[in-house]
Design an enzyme around this catalytic site. Structure first.
Site, short mmCIF file in Angstrom:
data_model
loop_
_atom_site.label_atom_id
_atom_site.label_comp_id
_atom_site.label_asym_id
_atom_site.label_seq_id
_atom_site.Cartn_x
_atom_site.Cartn_y
_atom_site.Cartn_z
N LYS A 32 47.42 3.88 41.89
CA LYS A 32 46.58 5.09 42.00
C LYS A 32 46.93 6.08 40.89
CE LYS A 32 47.81 8.46 45.10
NZ LYS A 32 47.92 9.80 44.52
N ASN A 33 48.22 6.35 40.75
CA ASN A 33 48.62 7.41 39.83
C ASN A 33 48.58 7.00 38.36
OD1 ASN A 33 48.79 9.18 41.91
ND2 ASN A 33 51.01 9.03 42.15
N CYS A 127 47.36 16.95 48.84
CA CYS A 127 48.31 16.78 49.95
C CYS A 127 49.06 18.08 50.23
CB CYS A 127 49.34 15.73 49.59
SG CYS A 127 48.65 14.14 49.26
N ARG A 132 52.69 23.74 45.32
CA ARG A 132 52.05 23.03 44.21
C ARG A 132 51.43 23.95 43.16
NH1 ARG A 132 50.37 17.38 45.85
NH2 ARG A 132 51.07 16.99 43.74
N ASP A 320 57.73 9.90 46.51
CA ASP A 320 56.63 9.20 47.18
C ASP A 320 57.11 8.06 48.08
OD1 ASP A 320 54.94 10.91 45.85
OD2 ASP A 320 54.41 9.49 44.28
N ARG A 413 43.16 7.37 50.95
CA ARG A 413 43.21 8.02 49.62
C ARG A 413 44.03 7.19 48.65
NH1 ARG A 413 45.49 13.75 49.36
NH2 ARG A 413 45.22 13.15 47.20
C1 EPZ Z 1 52.75 13.54 40.65
O1 EPZ Z 1 52.36 14.80 41.17
C2 EPZ Z 1 52.15 12.51 41.55
N1 EPZ Z 1 50.70 12.65 41.57
C3 EPZ Z 1 52.70 12.69 42.96
O2 EPZ Z 1 52.18 11.63 43.73
C4 EPZ Z 1 54.23 12.60 42.94
O3 EPZ Z 1 54.71 12.89 44.22
C5 EPZ Z 1 54.78 13.62 41.93
O4 EPZ Z 1 54.15 13.42 40.63
C6 EPZ Z 1 56.27 13.53 41.74
O5 EPZ Z 1 56.61 12.25 41.32
C7 EPZ Z 1 49.98 12.11 40.61
O6 EPZ Z 1 50.47 11.49 39.68
C8 EPZ Z 1 48.51 12.28 40.73
P1 EPZ Z 1 54.90 17.20 39.48
P2 EPZ Z 1 52.47 16.10 40.30
O7 EPZ Z 1 54.08 18.12 38.65
O8 EPZ Z 1 52.33 15.74 38.87
C9 EPZ Z 1 56.57 21.56 40.25
C10 EPZ Z 1 51.27 10.73 45.71
O9 EPZ Z 1 51.54 10.66 46.93
N2 EPZ Z 1 55.52 22.09 39.38
O10 EPZ Z 1 55.68 16.14 38.80
O11 EPZ Z 1 51.55 17.09 40.87
C11 EPZ Z 1 56.05 20.96 41.54
O12 EPZ Z 1 55.77 21.94 42.50
C12 EPZ Z 1 51.61 11.95 44.98
O13 EPZ Z 1 50.70 9.84 45.07
C13 EPZ Z 1 55.58 23.43 39.02
O14 EPZ Z 1 56.48 24.16 39.42
O15 EPZ Z 1 53.96 16.52 40.56
C14 EPZ Z 1 57.17 20.03 41.92
O16 EPZ Z 1 58.17 20.76 42.55
C15 EPZ Z 1 51.57 13.21 45.65
N3 EPZ Z 1 54.59 23.93 38.23
C16 EPZ Z 1 57.68 19.54 40.57
O17 EPZ Z 1 57.20 20.47 39.60
C17 EPZ Z 1 53.58 23.14 37.75
O18 EPZ Z 1 52.73 23.67 37.04
C18 EPZ Z 1 57.22 18.17 40.16
O19 EPZ Z 1 55.82 18.05 40.40
C19 EPZ Z 1 53.54 21.79 38.11
C20 EPZ Z 1 54.53 21.28 38.94
#
Ligand code: EPZ
Length: 434
Positions: A32-33, A127, A132, A320, A413
């Site tokens: 998916k990702n 989610c 986020r 995940d 999803r």
């Molecule tokens: C990706 O989400 C994945 N989604 C998520 O998969 C996965 O859990 C996550 O990476 C962590 O591995 C997709 O690839 C579509 P991050 P992402 O930005 O990119 C903070 C699933 O179940 N952050 O790496 O949204 C954030 O809050 C899912 O398939 C900021 O602070 O995650 C988190 O604490 C859900 N500011 C950390 O960074 C920002 O602008 C890492 O999140 C962006 C993120």
């Protein structure tokens, strides 16, 4: 517009009360990702891109709807294949409802901004894992010359002179979609971009390899420093993107096998993307054999022992896989702690496991203690996100009696026809409409 039907469906699972009854093979779907990012990347192309091994899941359908809504020509040409041509796109406003349904709508914003010099979008939904934020995206865009304002619930970003410029950007927090979005933006920006403290997920390297094969100049994807030299629109010239196997799905199947199977072979996967999981499970006492493209898990001689888990960016333990792993730990022997370092709302589902009989205590929103083994009893459950949803299915399989898992949409999803695939290895699961 969105054609979601499965919000009112549920899974009914008859548990085996801890007995090992499952056996057979499970083939892993495309990730998916990875597929979602490749779909977004078609905005960087002036010709048609064909994508293969795309999982037939709800998030992919939403992404297809978002691209169609923008004016893209999106065709599903096979069970797992799409062709996407974004040449005719002129709209730069992301649909509100669709963006609110899915966090990964955010990855469209960079390519749109880079190509058209402007983009507007609402704060993305998805989610329930915590707050986020999208501050990293906005500060990346700002440094690249994209000024953003928030008006009536929509971010409107516009680039000076309609063109983004190359930058040096340090991610103060490692972000997967942040890295992907800025990497894609930089492909069409003027000059060179260096992304530091970039995410290392294999899906990022895989995307960069495809973009490079179509004319992009990206170096270092898969490491913490990525250098991109900007240029014009890319051309696929009939090159096909093939989605790599879903390491999270593979990992979840492996965990299921480790708790409930006599022998389970997980095929069409990349074991090299799951090293942290296979290492932990082996150390815990689960017999695992790794082959090229498949993993076999067998019945342990004695009940496996518990271990501490701390989620981490790749190649550490994926957030995940945290929920299925907690279910595993309820069945392992001993006490352990699980520390969720990435998202603050991602342990809330454990309350439902406690109702099933698990011995879990929450020290704080990031930290739980699990004591096993515990006998689980079937319950009615509703997963707050897709990963916890599948973890509940696994808990239902292990439990005594019947479990009902509500809001199947969350599971759909991210997992394709999961009930049919699980039935093929002996799981007693039915999809029922309310
Ligand atoms: C990706 O989400 C994945 N989604 C998520 O998969 C996965 O859990 C996550 O990476 C962590 O591995 C997709 O690839 C579509 P991050 P992402 O930005 O990119 C903070 C699933 O179940 N952050 O790496 O949204 C954030 O809050 C899912 O398939 C900021 O602070 O995650 C988190 O604490 C859900 N500011 C950390 O960074 C920002 O602008 C890492 O999140 C962006 C993120």
């Amino acid at each position: 517009m969105s054609s979601v039907r499965n919000g009112k469906e549920m899974f009914v699972v008859q548990g085996f009360g801890g007995k090992r009854k499952l056996s057979g093979r499970l083939a892993v779907s495309g990730a998916k990702n990875a597929a979602l990012k490749a779909m977004a990347a078609t905005l960087l192309f002036s010709d048609t891109v064909k994508l293969n091994n795309v999982p037939d899941i709800e998030d992919v359908k939403r992404m297809a709807e978002l691209l169609s809504d923008l004016g893209g020509d999106v065709k599903k040409v096979g069970a797992h294949s799409y062709t996407i041509n974004t040449k005719g796109i002129s709209k730069t406003d992301l649909d509100h409802t669709l963006s609110k349904r899915m966090r990964s709508s955010i990855i469209l914003t960079g390519p749109i901004l880079a190509r058209f010099g402007k983009v507007s979008f609402p704060h993305p939904g998805g989610c329930v894992l915590g707050s986020r934020p999208i501050d990293l995206f906005l500060s990346g865009f700002k440094e690249m010359g994209g000024r953003s304002v928030l008006r009536k619930g929509r971010y409107r970003v516009s680039a000076r002179g309609k063109k983004l410029k190359g930058i040096e950007f340090f991610f103060r927090k490692v972000s997967v979609t942040g890295t992907e979005t800025l990497m894609m933006s930089a492909v069409l920006a003027e000059g060179k971009t260096t992304l530091k403290n970039a995410a290392l997920e294999p899906e990022i390297e895989h995307l960069a390899e495809f973009l490079n094969s179509c004319g992009a100049k990206i170096k270092g994807a898969g490491t913490s420093t990525i250098e991109i030299t900007g240029g014009g629109m890319l051309r696929a010239r009939k090159k096909v993107y093939t989605t790599l196997p879903d390491r999270i799905e593979a990992g979840s199947f492996l965990i299921l096998g480790a708790i409930a199977a006599r022998r389970l072979e997980i095929t069409k996967c990349k074991p090299e993307h799951l090293e942290i999981l296979t290492t932990l499970l082996k150390e815990s006492g689960v017999p695992i054999s790794i082959k090229k493209g498949s993993i076999v898990v067998r019945t342990p001689r004695v009940r496996p022992s518990a271990f501490d888990v701390r989620t981490h960016e790749y190649p550490g333990f994926s957030t995940d896989l945290q929920a299925p792993m907690v279910v595993y730990l309820t069945q392992a022997k001993g006490e352990c702690s699980v520390f969720e370092t990435i998202f603050e709302g991602r342990l809330n589902y454990t309350e439902d496991l406690v109702h099933m009989g698990a011995h879990i205590t929450m020290a704080n929103p990031h930290n739980i203690a699990v004591k096993g083994p515990s006998k689980l009893e079937g319950r009615t459950l509703e997963g707050p996100d897709l990963r916890a949803g599948l973890a509940f299915v696994i808990a239902g399989i292990v439990a005594e009696g019947q479990s009902i898992i509500d809001n199947v949409y969350h599971i759909d999803r991210g997992y394709e026809r999961i009930e049919e695939r699980l039935r093929s290895i002996g799981v007693n699961i039915k999809r029922v409409s309310r």
